[in-house]
Motif scaffolding. Structure first.
Motif, mmCIF file in Angstrom:
data_model
loop_
_atom_site.group_PDB
_atom_site.id
_atom_site.type_symbol
_atom_site.label_atom_id
_atom_site.label_comp_id
_atom_site.label_asym_id
_atom_site.label_seq_id
_atom_site.Cartn_x
_atom_site.Cartn_y
_atom_site.Cartn_z
ATOM 1 N N PRO A 145 30.143 15.230 1.127
ATOM 2 C CA PRO A 145 30.837 14.299 0.223
ATOM 3 C C PRO A 145 31.781 13.331 0.911
ATOM 4 O O PRO A 145 31.997 12.236 0.392
ATOM 5 C CB PRO A 145 31.602 15.241 -0.717
ATOM 6 N N LEU A 146 32.349 13.698 2.064
ATOM 7 C CA LEU A 146 33.334 12.834 2.719
ATOM 8 C C LEU A 146 32.744 11.946 3.806
ATOM 9 O O LEU A 146 33.454 11.082 4.328
ATOM 10 C CB LEU A 146 34.451 13.683 3.342
ATOM 11 N N THR A 147 31.480 12.131 4.160
ATOM 12 C CA THR A 147 30.949 11.420 5.320
ATOM 13 C C THR A 147 29.816 10.454 4.996
ATOM 14 O O THR A 147 29.863 9.288 5.388
ATOM 15 C CB THR A 147 30.458 12.414 6.381
ATOM 16 N N PHE A 148 28.792 10.912 4.289
ATOM 17 C CA PHE A 148 27.632 10.037 4.084
ATOM 18 C C PHE A 148 26.901 10.456 2.819
ATOM 19 O O PHE A 148 26.578 11.641 2.643
ATOM 20 C CB PHE A 148 26.677 10.121 5.273
ATOM 21 N N GLY A 149 26.657 9.477 1.939
ATOM 22 C CA GLY A 149 25.889 9.718 0.733
ATOM 23 C C GLY A 149 25.397 8.404 0.163
ATOM 24 O O GLY A 149 26.174 7.631 -0.393
ATOM 25 N N LYS A 150 24.081 8.135 0.319
ATOM 26 C CA LYS A 150 23.491 6.886 -0.170
ATOM 27 C C LYS A 150 22.230 7.216 -0.957
ATOM 28 O O LYS A 150 21.307 7.837 -0.433
ATOM 29 C CB LYS A 150 23.144 5.946 0.988
ATOM 30 N N PRO A 151 22.172 6.810 -2.226
ATOM 31 C CA PRO A 151 20.951 7.055 -2.995
ATOM 32 C C PRO A 151 19.791 6.182 -2.570
ATOM 33 O O PRO A 151 18.636 6.509 -2.863
ATOM 34 C CB PRO A 151 21.379 6.742 -4.432
ATOM 35 N N ARG A 152 20.051 5.082 -1.859
ATOM 36 C CA ARG A 152 18.990 4.167 -1.429
ATOM 37 C C ARG A 152 19.227 3.766 0.026
ATOM 38 O O ARG A 152 19.571 2.626 0.319
ATOM 39 C CB ARG A 152 18.945 2.932 -2.329
ATOM 40 N N GLY A 196 11.762 4.165 5.190
ATOM 41 C CA GLY A 196 11.693 3.641 3.833
ATOM 42 C C GLY A 196 12.863 2.746 3.511
ATOM 43 O O GLY A 196 13.837 2.654 4.260
ATOM 44 N N ASP A 197 12.745 2.078 2.370
ATOM 45 C CA ASP A 197 13.791 1.164 1.915
ATOM 46 C C ASP A 197 14.749 1.803 0.923
ATOM 47 O O ASP A 197 15.781 1.225 0.624
ATOM 48 C CB ASP A 197 13.159 -0.069 1.262
ATOM 49 N N ALA A 198 14.396 2.967 0.377
ATOM 50 C CA ALA A 198 15.260 3.601 -0.634
ATOM 51 C C ALA A 198 15.106 5.111 -0.546
ATOM 52 O O ALA A 198 14.601 5.749 -1.466
ATOM 53 C CB ALA A 198 14.930 3.095 -2.027
ATOM 54 N N LEU A 205 0.807 -1.215 0.000
ATOM 55 C CA LEU A 205 0.000 0.000 0.000
ATOM 56 C C LEU A 205 0.842 1.266 0.000
ATOM 57 O O LEU A 205 0.494 2.254 -0.645
ATOM 58 C CB LEU A 205 -0.947 0.007 1.200
ATOM 59 N N PHE A 206 1.943 1.246 0.747
ATOM 60 C CA PHE A 206 2.743 2.456 0.901
ATOM 61 C C PHE A 206 4.042 2.428 0.101
ATOM 62 O O PHE A 206 4.856 3.343 0.232
ATOM 63 C CB PHE A 206 3.057 2.679 2.385
ATOM 64 N N GLN A 207 4.250 1.383 -0.709
ATOM 65 C CA GLN A 207 5.414 1.322 -1.587
ATOM 66 C C GLN A 207 6.713 1.507 -0.817
ATOM 67 O O GLN A 207 7.639 2.196 -1.257
ATOM 68 C CB GLN A 207 5.306 2.373 -2.688
ATOM 69 N N SER A 208 6.799 0.903 0.372
ATOM 70 C CA SER A 208 8.018 0.885 1.204
ATOM 71 C C SER A 208 8.492 2.288 1.572
ATOM 72 O O SER A 208 9.694 2.550 1.636
ATOM 73 C CB SER A 208 9.148 0.121 0.500
ATOM 74 N N LEU A 209 7.546 3.195 1.802
ATOM 75 C CA LEU A 209 7.895 4.541 2.237
ATOM 76 C C LEU A 209 6.735 5.121 3.030
ATOM 77 O O LEU A 209 5.613 5.201 2.530
ATOM 78 C CB LEU A 209 8.211 5.446 1.041
ATOM 79 N N VAL A 210 7.025 5.519 4.292
ATOM 80 C CA VAL A 210 6.029 6.128 5.170
ATOM 81 C C VAL A 210 6.605 7.443 5.674
ATOM 82 O O VAL A 210 7.764 7.491 6.119
ATOM 83 C CB VAL A 210 5.676 5.209 6.356
#
Length: 885
Positions: free
Chosen positions: A158-165, A149-151, A128-133
């Motif tokens: 740039p040097l510490t944290f960057g995740k597209p999903r 969410g899952d993604a 129902l929520f497509q893995s995002l609330v």
């Protein structure tokens, strides 16, 4: 408190409770759950009879002891209704009702309890929520948002944290001057388990949790200051809360076992030169037991076995591919009752020199198999630079432990247009925590390895002058990777696919899908950065996604040019334009093991004309590689009324570069399926002059004729002799493309003659690749005839181009001449002529709220060679596409 005082307070509470109040009669009372259990005193009767219906029914004085017989002649039948039709009733920890519905997501962690870490994601969460609330609220200038969410696209710096999903929880808070983000996740298993097709909560005793945050504050109207902290750590729920630290982690059940064997391996940190490798003068082991007593191996006669290397006088050496291996058998330790289970800390002291590389492993630091697990070596120390004269001789101490946590701490700042000055920069520290295993003690010994990275970018804009500066340094050991434990506590140190979690992903093509495979996330090995300018997730040179690039296919070749003809800069001098490069490294702004500066000044000679002069200096932090370059860059755009637009780009470089920059690039040989291939940097710029000239000219003659010309010339001249006979002293590329198209309307029909000419001359730096020179000329003729034209709803104006009608018949004829003037190409040995014909019927219509596009037709083509057999190709096609618009 006395008995009389307690009685007075009790009487007062009773009186207050009996007073009427808004809370008792308002909505709040209705939200409170009733006191359970509830029953009527009239139901308490001394009867043996079993009752099958309520004792008292509304509107009746006497109630039957059984349900009356059913009659449906006048009364309609009522089916049973499921009270949980719209989910279940849920309550919070205080017993208050939350809402009737579904439990979408739940994450619990109970300490001192096996399988205490559990995550639940329901089918409704995914379906129902497509893995995002998302939950949010705001008040005046304060805004809050909570996402699960899952993604989730999440990026700090740039040097510490960057995740597209990012798979986990993210909470954002913002005011007019402050912004903050908190993230939580369990990378070891972010979803629930699937057992026999049934989803159950993913309960774990051993886990790897992630916690992080980023905050920024606006210091002034044009300046911001930010702080970042990200931590991923092991833990186990069998331990009580407070055992270990959430920042440095705790060993899993499989790790926290006394060691049996410890391995230390020395090697050459620059094996390619085969000289000046690691020198080992002396070594010893230091043992510390749980009482704090410290013993040295030489004192108690505890020595390692030594393998490999070569003896040079009173020292051991390892050059090139040679290695030295020291093995301590801790299972045989027995000195005055001291055994391996009594050790709290183990250190190894070594006297080393030159270009050394030290790695450590143990029987618990292995491949993770249940039987015959092999030790996995991890790098713990590298020599700075490539010293070969013993000048860096020193005694180093290695404190052994199994990895338990990775934390990254960062500070970033930005200044925008202060009197023409703009700056941005970041400083980050990576800390790798390790603990020595001992299940008999609560607080394990912790050791930390620290590495750093920093960069500064500054620019001064005082028109017509401008100056820019880049300063950067990223240590060789700087890492934003963390180890992930399995459910049984094992860590597969040799398998990054299942055992590594990345704070900063590798997504060179910016499509939201990383290029390396990691646990519980989508990935794709195929990447073509810079080749998807229309953002359709297809390579620009292969929009139909088949085995042939568009510039080699009939009719498609007219609008598609080869990548060699595209402009760009190559600032790492590996022969590939930087914006097209793909590697298997985190997307840091500057590569690990690099430090240096880049400085250039720009003179604006006009609104669209500039000239830049710059200098570049790079060094490896752990080797002798370096880059020295001076460059001149000119750019200009000229618009002339009636003559079109001309763009010119010139780049001249004097380069000395011996830092290898290998790549993993997409390669599509002629007539074969494309694939990713490792590209070795042959260092074509060790000592060379390189110049690149690019120009394109776009013209329109009247409303119907369009001309375009594109040219790129690159030359490379080596200034010193090369030791490799497989390298050319002079190399380069010359390409020229001219095309013209004309649209001539005939009523509602359209006749489109086209012509394209492509000239290429290639002389690769690698002698193993052939030289070639060719000229290809192609004539196109297209006819478009609308059918059922009265169905269109678009007004038609012939002189401004043709419209897109709902039903059309298209015919196309192509005639091409390819002359191989010199040499050969990969897959093409001689020249040829070819022709192709296409007949296509197309229809566009609406259906069920969608727009359908139907294509039916056939294609015939032939390629005729002088010495080879002719190649025929026939194709029948039928396709139906559906779109929302």
């Amino acid at each position: 408190m006395s008995k009389r005082q307690r009685s007075c307070w009790g009487l007062l509470l009773v009186l207050l409770g009996s007073l009427p109040s808004q809370a008792q009669s308002g909505d709040y009372a209705g939200l409170r759950p009733p006191i359970n259990p509830t029953f009527g005193l009239g139901e308490v009767q001394p009867l043996v009879q079993k009752v099958f219906s309520p004792r008292y029914l509304p509107g009746l004085d006497d109630a039957p002891w059984r349900i009356e017989d059913t009659r449906y002649a006048r009364s309609p039948y009522r089916r049973y209704l499921n009270a949980q039709l719209e989910g279940e009733q849920w309550y919070n920890r205080f017993g208050d009702p939350v809402e009737r519905g579904w439990l979408l997501y739940e994450w619990n962690q109970v300490q001192a309890d096996p399988k205490g870490s559990s995550i639940w994601k329901s089918a409704e969460y995914r379906r129902l929520f497509q893995s995002l609330v998302i939950a949010s609220d705001h008040s005046r200038d304060r805004h809050y948002r909570l996402m699960v969410g899952d993604a989730i696209h999440s990026s700090f710096t740039p040097l510490t944290f960057g995740k597209p999903r990012f798979n986990g929880m993210r909470m954002d808070w913002a005011t007019d001057r402050q912004q903050a983000t908190l993230i939580l996740a369990r990378p070891s298993m972010g979803d629930q388990d699937q057992i026999l097709g049934t989803a159950i909560p993913s309960a774990r005793t051993n886990f790897t949790n992630l916690v992080g945050g980023h905050a920024e504050v606006q210091v002034g109207p044009i300046a911001t200051l930010g702080f970042t902290y990200v931590n991923a750590h092991h833990g186990q729920t069998k331990q009580e809360m407070g055992a270990g630290s959430p920042f440095r982690g705790y060993l899993t059940t499989d790790q926290n076992i006394p060691l049996k064997t410890l391995y230390i391996r020395l090697g050459d940190d620059s094996p390619a030169d085969e000289r000046g490798g690691a020198l080992l003068f002396d070594y010893d082991i230091v043992l510390v037991d749980t009482s704090g007593r410290q013993l040295r191996g030489r004192q108690i006669g505890f020595f390692p076995t030594v393998e490999g290397g070569r003896i040079q006088g009173n020292r051991l050496s390892a050059d090139g591919s040679e290695t030295l291996l020291l093995t301590y058998d801790l299972s045989k330790l027995d000195y005055e009752g001291l055994q391996t289970a009594d050790l709290k800390q183990v250190k190894v002291e070594m006297s080393v020199a030159n270009d050394y590389r030290i790695e450590i492993a143990s029987d618990r630091q292995n491949t993770g198999e249940a039987r015959r697990a092999q030790p996995v070596f991890l790098v713990v120390r590298r020599a700075p630079g490539n010293v070969q004269d013993n000048s860096n001789a020193q005694v180093i101490q290695l404190d052994y432990g199994l990895p338990t946590a990775t934390e990254v701490i960062g500070l970033n700042a930005q200044l925008s247009q202060w009197k023409g000055l703009s700056m941005q920069g970041e400083v980050a520290l990576s800390r790798q925590h390790r603990s020595y295993p001992n299940p008999g003690i609560r607080d394990l010994h912790d050791a930390v390895d620290q590495t750093g990275a920093a960069y500064l970018q500054a620019g001064i804009d005082r028109y017509p002058w401008g100056f820019s500066l880049e300063l950067f340094s990223t240590a060789a050991g700087y890492s934003t990777s963390a180890w992930i434990s399995e459910a049984d506590g094992k860590v597969r140190y040799n398998d990054p696919t299942t055992a590594v979690y990345e704070f900063v992903e590798d997504d060179d093509d910016f499509n939201g899908v990383p290029e390396w495979q990691r646990r519980s996330q989508a990935w794709s090995d195929v990447a073509w950065p810079g080749y998807d300018e229309n953002v359709d997730f297809l390579r620009d040179a292969n929009e139909n996604n088949n085995l042939l690039p568009d510039y080699d296919e009939p009719f498609l070749r007219f609008r598609s040019d080869r990548p060699e003809l595209l402009p760009g800069l190559d600032m790492n001098y590996n022969g590939t334009i930087d914006r097209f490069e793909n590697d298997l490294l985190p997307d840091y702004p500057y590569k690990p093991d690099h430090r240096g500066l880049n400085l250039f000044g720009t003179a604006n000679l006009g609104p669209e004309l500039s000239l830049s002069l710059g200098h570049q200096r790079l060094n490896l932090t752990s080797g002798s590689g370096r880059t020295r370059a001076f460059y001149l860059l000119g750019r200009g755009t000229f618009d002339w009324s009636g003559w079109g637009r001309l763009r010119v780009f010139e780049h001249l470089v004097r380069e000395r570069d011996n830092i290898p920059d290998p790549l993993r690039q997409w390669v599509q040989p002629y007539g074969q399926a494309g694939r990713m291939r490792e590209m070795v940097d042959r260092l074509p710029g060790r000592d060379a002059w390189v110049q690149t000239l690019y120009a394109d000219w776009d013209q329109r003659v009247g409303p119907a004729v369009h001309l375009q010309h594109r040219m790129r010339w690159e030359g490379r001249w080596q200034q010193s002799g090369t030791a490799d006979l497989q390298e050319r002293r002079a190399a380069g590329f010359w390409g020229l493309v001219d095309r013209v198209e004309w649209g001539y309307p005939l009523g509602l029909a359209m006749l489109e003659p086209r012509w394209k000419s492509e000239y290429r001359r290639e002389q690769p730096f690698d002698r193993r690749l052939p030289e070639a020179e060719s000229l290809e000329e192609t004539l196109f003729l297209l006819w478009t005839q609308p059918l059922l034209a009265e169905k269109t709803s678009v007004s038609y104006f012939a002189r401004y181009g043709r419209q897109l009608l709902e039903t059309e018949m298209q015919l196309g004829l192509e005639r091409s001449w390819f002359d191989l003037l010199h040499g050969r190409y990969d897959g093409v040995e001689e020249g040829f002529t070819s022709w192709a014909f296409i007949a296509q019927f197309s229809n566009r219509t609406a259906y069920e709220g969608y727009k359908l596009v139907t294509l039916v037709g056939f294609e015939m083509s032939r390629r005729t060679f002088r010495h080879q057999a002719d190649q025929d190709r026939n194709l029948l096609f039928f396709s139906v596409n559906a779109a929302l618009r």
